[in-house]
Design an enzyme around this catalytic site. Structure first.
Site, PDB file in Angstrom:
ATOM      1  N   ASP A   9       0.847  -1.193   0.000  1.00  0.00           N
ATOM      2  CA  ASP A   9       0.000   0.000   0.000  1.00  0.00           C
ATOM      3  C   ASP A   9       0.885   1.247   0.000  1.00  0.00           C
ATOM      4  O   ASP A   9       0.894   2.006   0.957  1.00  0.00           O
ATOM      5  CB  ASP A   9      -0.955  -0.010   1.217  1.00  0.00           C
ATOM      6  CG  ASP A   9      -0.232  -0.032   2.546  1.00  0.00           C
ATOM      7  OD1 ASP A   9       0.935  -0.502   2.608  1.00  0.00           O
ATOM      8  OD2 ASP A   9      -0.812   0.435   3.553  1.00  0.00           O
ATOM      9  N   ASP A  13       7.557   3.607   2.954  1.00  0.00           N
ATOM     10  CA  ASP A  13       8.431   2.444   3.157  1.00  0.00           C
ATOM     11  C   ASP A  13       8.062   1.321   2.186  1.00  0.00           C
ATOM     12  O   ASP A  13       8.918   0.548   1.770  1.00  0.00           O
ATOM     13  CB  ASP A  13       8.415   1.969   4.617  1.00  0.00           C
ATOM     14  CG  ASP A  13       7.029   1.679   5.132  1.00  0.00           C
ATOM     15  OD1 ASP A  13       6.052   2.329   4.702  1.00  0.00           O
ATOM     16  OD2 ASP A  13       6.902   0.787   5.998  1.00  0.00           O
ATOM     17  N   ASP A  14       6.799   1.258   1.781  1.00  0.00           N
ATOM     18  CA  ASP A  14       6.405   0.293   0.750  1.00  0.00           C
ATOM     19  C   ASP A  14       7.176   0.540  -0.540  1.00  0.00           C
ATOM     20  O   ASP A  14       7.573  -0.401  -1.236  1.00  0.00           O
ATOM     21  CB  ASP A  14       4.912   0.419   0.412  1.00  0.00           C
ATOM     22  CG  ASP A  14       4.004   0.212   1.595  1.00  0.00           C
ATOM     23  OD1 ASP A  14       3.916   1.124   2.429  1.00  0.00           O
ATOM     24  OD2 ASP A  14       3.393  -0.869   1.692  1.00  0.00           O
ATOM     25  N   GLU A 163      -0.567  -2.525  15.835  1.00  0.00           N
ATOM     26  CA  GLU A 163       0.198  -1.958  14.724  1.00  0.00           C
ATOM     27  C   GLU A 163      -0.771  -1.650  13.581  1.00  0.00           C
ATOM     28  O   GLU A 163      -1.775  -2.334  13.409  1.00  0.00           O
ATOM     29  CB  GLU A 163       1.282  -2.976  14.317  1.00  0.00           C
ATOM     30  CG  GLU A 163       2.180  -2.543  13.178  1.00  0.00           C
ATOM     31  CD  GLU A 163       1.555  -2.750  11.806  1.00  0.00           C
ATOM     32  OE1 GLU A 163       1.896  -2.018  10.879  1.00  0.00           O
ATOM     33  OE2 GLU A 163       0.686  -3.651  11.685  1.00  0.00           O
ATOM     34  N   ASN A 165      -1.040  -2.020  10.160  1.00  0.00           N
ATOM     35  CA  ASN A 165      -1.527  -2.981   9.153  1.00  0.00           C
ATOM     36  C   ASN A 165      -2.527  -3.971   9.749  1.00  0.00           C
ATOM     37  O   ASN A 165      -3.497  -4.359   9.089  1.00  0.00           O
ATOM     38  CB  ASN A 165      -0.363  -3.762   8.528  1.00  0.00           C
ATOM     39  CG  ASN A 165       0.500  -2.892   7.632  1.00  0.00           C
ATOM     40  OD1 ASN A 165       0.046  -1.855   7.145  1.00  0.00           O
ATOM     41  ND2 ASN A 165       1.743  -3.301   7.423  1.00  0.00           N
ATOM     42  N   HIS A 238       9.953  -0.045   7.791  1.00  0.00           N
ATOM     43  CA  HIS A 238       9.263  -1.290   8.147  1.00  0.00           C
ATOM     44  C   HIS A 238       9.236  -2.315   7.014  1.00  0.00           C
ATOM     45  O   HIS A 238       9.679  -3.451   7.167  1.00  0.00           O
ATOM     46  CB  HIS A 238       7.802  -0.987   8.517  1.00  0.00           C
ATOM     47  CG  HIS A 238       7.618   0.077   9.531  1.00  0.00           C
ATOM     48  ND1 HIS A 238       7.801  -0.150  10.881  1.00  0.00           N
ATOM     49  CD2 HIS A 238       7.248   1.383   9.422  1.00  0.00           C
ATOM     50  CE1 HIS A 238       7.538   0.961  11.548  1.00  0.00           C
ATOM     51  NE2 HIS A 238       7.206   1.906  10.689  1.00  0.00           N
ATOM     52  N   ASP A 239       8.621  -1.900   5.902  1.00  0.00           N
ATOM     53  CA  ASP A 239       8.270  -2.882   4.870  1.00  0.00           C
ATOM     54  C   ASP A 239       9.463  -3.558   4.197  1.00  0.00           C
ATOM     55  O   ASP A 239       9.409  -4.769   3.919  1.00  0.00           O
ATOM     56  CB  ASP A 239       7.351  -2.230   3.821  1.00  0.00           C
ATOM     57  CG  ASP A 239       6.007  -1.815   4.424  1.00  0.00           C
ATOM     58  OD1 ASP A 239       5.692  -2.281   5.536  1.00  0.00           O
ATOM     59  OD2 ASP A 239       5.291  -1.027   3.790  1.00  0.00           O
TER      60      ASP A 239
HETATM   61  C1  BDR Z   1       3.183  -0.195   8.571  1.00  0.00           C
HETATM   62  O1  BDR Z   1       2.146   0.776   8.448  1.00  0.00           O
HETATM   63  C2  BDR Z   1       2.304   1.496   7.264  1.00  0.00           C
HETATM   64  O2  BDR Z   1       2.068   2.845   7.505  1.00  0.00           O
HETATM   65  C3  BDR Z   1       3.701   1.222   6.766  1.00  0.00           C
HETATM   66  O3  BDR Z   1       3.745   1.267   5.361  1.00  0.00           O
HETATM   67  C4  BDR Z   1       3.998  -0.144   7.297  1.00  0.00           C
HETATM   68  O4  BDR Z   1       3.540  -1.140   6.403  1.00  0.00           O
HETATM   69  C5  BDR Z   1       3.969   0.107   9.838  1.00  0.00           C
HETATM   70  O5  BDR Z   1       3.141   0.047  10.945  1.00  0.00           O
HETATM   71 CA    CA Z   2       2.898  -0.648   4.119  1.00  0.00          CA
END
Ligand code: BDR
Ligand code: CA
Length: 311
Positions: A9, A13-14, A163, A165, A238-239
């Site tokens: 999405d 970071d994606d 979290e 996601n 993160h991703d």
């Molecule tokens: C996750 O939430 C999204 O905002 C970021 O892309 C990552 O996948 C981190 O909590």
């Molecule tokens: Ca993401």
């Protein structure tokens, strides 16, 4: 090479996760699928196409679910900006969006490839993956494994314990965690170790060209988001951690543990509950990522950016 389907999405970071998956020489990127999350489905799909074009993605890109299984969509515009990419411009897309729904692409890809060869890497809400399991349950025994970014054992980000996601679509997450396939949960406990420090920024600048410009633009916005909310001085990527584990499991340590998603708690909905009381049985299919080899991780990311920029 590791065959990967990246469900995302984008999302700052994606976007880096896409470049890592495309640039790593040991990855065969089979498909990029999108799901509403950080921003609307329309926006994240446009971003995936734009970043994918810059990165030279040739795999199909397909759009999936625009909202979670039960609840209305919630976005993370406060972190990723109105566009989902922090206002950074991506080039005009040279990729044509696949006409199939993402769920169809996921199912087709897993069922067409050799059994045990495809790794699903979801780095957004788990809606598409849960729908794919419902639509074609045979994918569960056919995939190699699922490596997802999501969840937290200790501290959440969307709520004190949940979290983003997982909190977006807890029911979908529970379907994914309980399906019986191997799941590695790359959660906040791990990803907060992947902070883009000044040194990382400098290394990215050395890549040069449009890839470095885009990445630095995105990460600067991301850094401002984290700083202005008082959360971290250096933004955590993160991703890309999930992609990194899928291709190089030595990049982090893991611990086997049963994991369930809290669905009904008034304060804890969307929390990932890992049972760490005893060492888990060999047969436990789920595990939690614990310790990141930080240098190894950034070397993977930087190497991929250099390759994408040179391609
Ligand atoms: C996750 O939430 C999204 O905002 C970021 O892309 C990552 O996948 C981190 O909590
Ligand atoms: Ca993401």
């Amino acid at each position: 090479p590791r065959k990967i389907v990246l469900d995302c999405d984008p999302g700052l970071d994606d976007a880096v996760a896409i470049m890592l998956a495309q640039g790593n020489p040991d990855v065969e990127l089979l498909a990029v699928t999108t799901v509403g999350g950080n921003q609307s489905l329309e926006k994240v799909t446009r971003n995936a196409l734009g970043v994918g074009s810059l990165a030279g993605v040739t795999a199909p890109v397909a759009a999936g679910a625009d909202s979670p299984l039960l609840e209305p969509a919630q976005d993370a515009g406060h972190v990723h900006g109105e566009s989902g990419l922090g206002g950074v411009d991506t080039p005009e897309s040279t990729i044509e969006l696949d006409t199939r729904h993402a769920v169809e692409v996921i199912v087709d890809t897993v069922m067409c490839e050799e059994p045990g060869t495809v790794t699903l890497v979801p780095v957004g809400p788990l809606t598409n993956i849960a729908l794919a399991v419902r639509r074609e349950p045979r994918i569960v025994e056919r995939v190699a494994e699922v490596v997802l970014m999501g969840g937290a054992i200790r501290v959440g980000n969307q709520s004190p314990v949940a979290e983003f996601n997982i909190a977006c679509d807890p029911e979908a997450a529970q379907i994914v965690f309980s399906a019986g396939w191997r799941v590695t949960m790359v959660g906040l406990d791990l990803t907060h170790q992947a902070q883009a420090t000044e040194e990382v920024f400098a290394r990215i600048a050395e890549v040069g060209g449009p890839v470095a410009d885009l990445t630095l633009g995105m990460l600067s916005f991301y850094r401002d988001s984290y700083r202005s909310s008082g959360r971290l001085d250096h933004p955590p990527l993160h991703d890309p951690c999930a992609v990194a584990y899928a291709v190089d499991p030595d990049v982090m340590t893991t611990r086997r543990a049963p994991i369930s998603v809290e669905l009904t708690g008034t304060l804890t909905r969307g929390m990932t509950v890992a049972d760490l009381r005893l060492p888990a049985d060999e047969s436990c299919p789920t595990q939690v990522a614990e310790q990141l080899d930080v240098d190894r991780f950034w070397n993977l990311v930087l190497d991929a950016l250099h390759r994408v920029a040179a391609a």
